[in-house]
Design a protein around this motif. Structure first.
Motif, mmCIF file in Angstrom:
data_model
loop_
_atom_site.group_PDB
_atom_site.id
_atom_site.type_symbol
_atom_site.label_atom_id
_atom_site.label_comp_id
_atom_site.label_asym_id
_atom_site.label_seq_id
_atom_site.Cartn_x
_atom_site.Cartn_y
_atom_site.Cartn_z
ATOM 1 N N LEU A 165 21.772 81.726 47.476
ATOM 2 C CA LEU A 165 20.801 81.981 48.475
ATOM 3 C C LEU A 165 19.397 82.389 48.003
ATOM 4 N N LYS A 166 19.535 83.256 46.961
ATOM 5 C CA LYS A 166 18.320 83.535 46.006
ATOM 6 C C LYS A 166 17.572 82.455 45.528
ATOM 7 N N ARG A 167 18.594 81.584 44.935
ATOM 8 C CA ARG A 167 18.040 80.446 44.129
ATOM 9 C C ARG A 167 17.384 79.490 45.145
ATOM 10 N N VAL A 168 17.997 79.112 46.348
ATOM 11 C CA VAL A 168 17.247 78.354 47.325
ATOM 12 C C VAL A 168 16.102 78.969 47.958
ATOM 13 N N GLN A 169 16.019 80.307 47.966
ATOM 14 C CA GLN A 169 14.706 81.048 48.324
ATOM 15 C C GLN A 169 13.790 80.874 47.349
ATOM 16 N N ARG A 170 14.101 80.754 46.038
ATOM 17 C CA ARG A 170 12.901 80.626 44.975
ATOM 18 C C ARG A 170 12.463 79.012 45.215
ATOM 19 N N TRP A 171 13.500 77.940 45.407
ATOM 20 C CA TRP A 171 12.911 76.859 45.466
ATOM 21 C C TRP A 171 11.819 76.631 46.753
ATOM 22 N N LEU A 172 12.286 77.291 47.730
ATOM 23 C CA LEU A 172 11.327 77.237 49.087
ATOM 24 C C LEU A 172 10.172 78.107 48.932
ATOM 25 N N SER A 173 10.199 79.042 48.051
ATOM 26 C CA SER A 173 8.764 79.836 47.819
ATOM 27 C C SER A 173 7.988 79.295 46.827
ATOM 28 N N ALA A 174 8.692 78.357 45.795
ATOM 29 C CA ALA A 174 7.699 77.665 44.714
ATOM 30 C C ALA A 174 7.713 78.700 43.584
ATOM 31 N N ASP A 175 8.639 79.823 43.700
ATOM 32 C CA ASP A 175 8.681 80.620 42.267
ATOM 33 C C ASP A 175 9.328 79.691 41.073
ATOM 34 N N VAL A 176 9.949 78.675 41.144
ATOM 35 C CA VAL A 176 10.564 77.980 40.251
ATOM 36 C C VAL A 176 10.295 76.654 40.366
ATOM 37 N N ASP A 177 10.378 75.663 39.456
ATOM 38 C CA ASP A 177 10.366 74.332 39.769
ATOM 39 C C ASP A 177 11.283 73.536 40.495
ATOM 40 N N PHE A 178 11.040 72.734 41.532
ATOM 41 C CA PHE A 178 12.146 71.911 41.989
ATOM 42 C C PHE A 178 12.662 70.977 41.498
ATOM 43 N N PRO A 179 14.107 70.839 41.226
ATOM 44 C CA PRO A 179 14.666 69.798 40.300
ATOM 45 C C PRO A 179 14.918 68.620 41.087
ATOM 46 N N SER A 180 14.652 67.373 40.433
ATOM 47 C CA SER A 180 14.494 66.079 40.948
ATOM 48 C C SER A 180 16.156 65.715 41.576
ATOM 49 N N TRP A 181 17.240 66.262 40.890
ATOM 50 C CA TRP A 181 18.684 66.153 41.374
ATOM 51 C C TRP A 181 18.822 66.455 42.656
ATOM 52 N N LEU A 182 18.026 67.604 43.009
ATOM 53 C CA LEU A 182 18.317 68.094 44.337
ATOM 54 C C LEU A 182 17.691 67.576 45.547
ATOM 55 N N GLU A 183 16.599 66.672 45.449
ATOM 56 C CA GLU A 183 15.895 65.973 46.614
ATOM 57 C C GLU A 183 16.620 65.335 47.502
ATOM 58 N N GLU A 184 17.694 64.305 47.290
ATOM 59 C CA GLU A 184 18.299 63.619 48.293
ATOM 60 C C GLU A 184 19.183 64.505 49.007
ATOM 61 N N SER A 185 19.949 65.556 48.489
ATOM 62 C CA SER A 185 20.779 66.333 49.227
ATOM 63 C C SER A 185 19.957 67.445 49.880
ATOM 64 N N TRP A 186 18.775 67.671 49.583
ATOM 65 C CA TRP A 186 17.883 68.620 50.174
ATOM 66 C C TRP A 186 17.318 67.865 51.549
ATOM 67 N N VAL A 187 17.079 66.546 51.395
ATOM 68 C CA VAL A 187 16.515 65.891 52.610
ATOM 69 C C VAL A 187 17.861 65.971 53.655
#
Length: 203
Positions: free
Chosen positions: A76-98
């Motif tokens: 959950l904390k990892r997802v929150q960091r992606w949402l807040s742009a605290d860390v880089d958004f990985p390309s392998w996550l894109e399709e599943s994210w959508v």
């Protein structure tokens, strides 16, 4: 719904639509994180995800509660960091994210991403098993387009005064393009199949 600002990167578009969903629906960050986790393991090889330190929450849920609480909390904390742009958004996550977005927000996200490359965000023919559904969406979007474009074209021209109405009008027109292309492609595919059969029949 307001499209992401043009200056935003591809990563920011993905995050913006997730944030809009979270702020305007009953979906919590925790539920989104769990949904994302399940989709990742349905789409990507488990060994690759393990190398990226993605926990299999469904599998862990069958073990000790303490382990699941720790792992799910870390995810959950990892997802929150992606949402807040605290860390880089990985390309392998894109399709599943959508795909983890609710359909309305996922579709808007895809339409906006496609438009940035001058493409039409058409779904694969038969993706929902019902071309009538796509046609119904087209009719609805056409009604929206008439309303939104009517606001822009009320004085017979498009100029600086129309800027407040342009984002909504553009977004609606993109949806119309998407559904129109989807239906047209389905018809063309069917026509091509019959032409091919007829050609072979005379060979």
């Amino acid at each position: 719904m307001t499209p992401s600002k043009p200056r935003h990167s591809r990563d920011q578009v993905l995050k913006d639509h997730a944030q809009q969903m979270l702020s305007r629906s009953s979906i919590s960050v925790q539920k989104f994180a769990c949904r994302l986790n399940a989709i990742l393991f349905a789409q990507i090889d488990e060994q690759l995800l393990a190398a990226r330190k993605v926990p299999n929450l469904e599998q862990i849920n069958e073990g000790p509660v303490e382990v699941f609480m720790t792992q799910s909390g870390n995810w959950l904390k990892r997802v929150q960091r992606w949402l807040s742009a605290d860390v880089d958004f990985p390309s392998w996550l894109e399709e599943s994210w959508v795909q983890a977005l609710d359909p309305e927000y996922g579709e808007r996200c895809i339409v906006e991403l496609a438009a940035r490359y001058g493409l039409v965000a058409a779904r694969e023919a038969g993706s929902d098993g019902c071309p009538v559904s796509a046609f119904g969406q087209l009719v609805t979007r056409l009604g929206d387009a008439v309303t939104k474009c009517g606001q822009v074209l009320a004085d017979g021209q498009i100029d600086a005064k129309d800027r407040p109405y342009l984002p909504a009008a553009i977004e609606t027109l993109r949806f119309v393009e998407s559904r129109s292309f989807e239906i047209r492609r389905g018809m063309e595919n069917e026509l091509s199949a019959h032409v091919e059969l007829e050609r072979h029949a005379f060979v």
